[in-house]
Design a protein around this motif. Sequence first.
Motif, PDB file in Angstrom:
ATOM      1  N   PRO A 120       0.780  -1.247   0.000  1.00  0.00           N
ATOM      2  CA  PRO A 120       0.000   0.000   0.000  1.00  0.00           C
ATOM      3  C   PRO A 120       0.809   1.292   0.000  1.00  0.00           C
ATOM      4  O   PRO A 120       0.250   2.366   0.186  1.00  0.00           O
ATOM      5  CB  PRO A 120      -0.813  -0.123   1.291  1.00  0.00           C
ATOM      6  CG  PRO A 120       0.092  -0.895   2.198  1.00  0.00           C
ATOM      7  CD  PRO A 120       0.782  -1.890   1.319  1.00  0.00           C
ATOM      8  N   ARG A 123       0.400   5.287  -3.307  1.00  0.00           N
ATOM      9  CA  ARG A 123      -0.740   5.224  -4.210  1.00  0.00           C
ATOM     10  C   ARG A 123      -0.756   6.451  -5.117  1.00  0.00           C
ATOM     11  O   ARG A 123      -0.113   7.456  -4.854  1.00  0.00           O
ATOM     12  CB  ARG A 123      -2.049   5.141  -3.412  1.00  0.00           C
ATOM     13  CG  ARG A 123      -2.199   3.871  -2.572  1.00  0.00           C
ATOM     14  CD  ARG A 123      -3.578   3.817  -1.930  1.00  0.00           C
ATOM     15  NE  ARG A 123      -3.806   2.553  -1.244  1.00  0.00           N
ATOM     16  CZ  ARG A 123      -3.922   2.418   0.070  1.00  0.00           C
ATOM     17  NH1 ARG A 123      -3.832   3.476   0.847  1.00  0.00           N
ATOM     18  NH2 ARG A 123      -4.142   1.235   0.614  1.00  0.00           N
ATOM     19  N   GLU A 152      -6.363   0.336  -4.048  1.00  0.00           N
ATOM     20  CA  GLU A 152      -6.597  -0.281  -2.746  1.00  0.00           C
ATOM     21  C   GLU A 152      -6.983  -1.756  -2.832  1.00  0.00           C
ATOM     22  O   GLU A 152      -7.194  -2.394  -1.808  1.00  0.00           O
ATOM     23  CB  GLU A 152      -7.711   0.475  -1.999  1.00  0.00           C
ATOM     24  CG  GLU A 152      -7.323   1.873  -1.553  1.00  0.00           C
ATOM     25  CD  GLU A 152      -8.422   2.555  -0.775  1.00  0.00           C
ATOM     26  OE1 GLU A 152      -9.549   1.997  -0.711  1.00  0.00           O
ATOM     27  OE2 GLU A 152      -8.178   3.659  -0.252  1.00  0.00           O
TER      28      GLU A 152
END
Length: 207
Positions: A120, A123, A152
């Motif tokens: 993660p 992004r 996500e």
Amino acid sequence: MIGVIKKKRVAVLISGRGSNMSALIAGAKAPDYPAEVVVVIANKADAGGLEAARADGIAALAIPHRDFASKAEHEAAVSAALRAAEVDIVCLAGYMRLISPEFVREWEGRMLNIHPSLLPLFRGLHTHEQALEAGVRIHGCTVHFVTEGMDEGPIIAQTAVSVKTGDTPATLTERVLSVEHETYARALALVASGKAVMQNGRTVFSD
């Protein structure tokens, strides 16, 4: 007599030259690969990947988003083309459009994306600049299922590369791209073979 395994039919959505698209097409040429690319769709009429796909014998369509009055109308046209091609899996490969929740829900669990970072982390856009600014020593790419949240979705495959002293966004981009192609082809094979499936917001793997 051993039955022939039916390959999953794959569409690739692009906006530009489609280097990951070409890698998926090349990977799918292996006799034992569990998927085949049957159509490439671009949201820009001048996307270079269209001619590259046609040169490989793949049907390639331009559905320019500027030709439609709304995002919903454009996505409806794209979905219609996907259904017409009897697509099982959709792969985003440099598709520079934010996708609506409605489109995601139609293809959820069957739509993949590749992102140039180890999610993660980092992004969104400018991931290599973000990585250098953060001072990380490892960077890379991620293939994930597409969900309504940007970048996500559940992770299918990742590959890491070292961040070297003196790296620039350009050199880091090149190093990450060098592993993107294999990573995407490997992830697609996992999904097409049923060895990676999305369940309850997670990726579930089997041997």
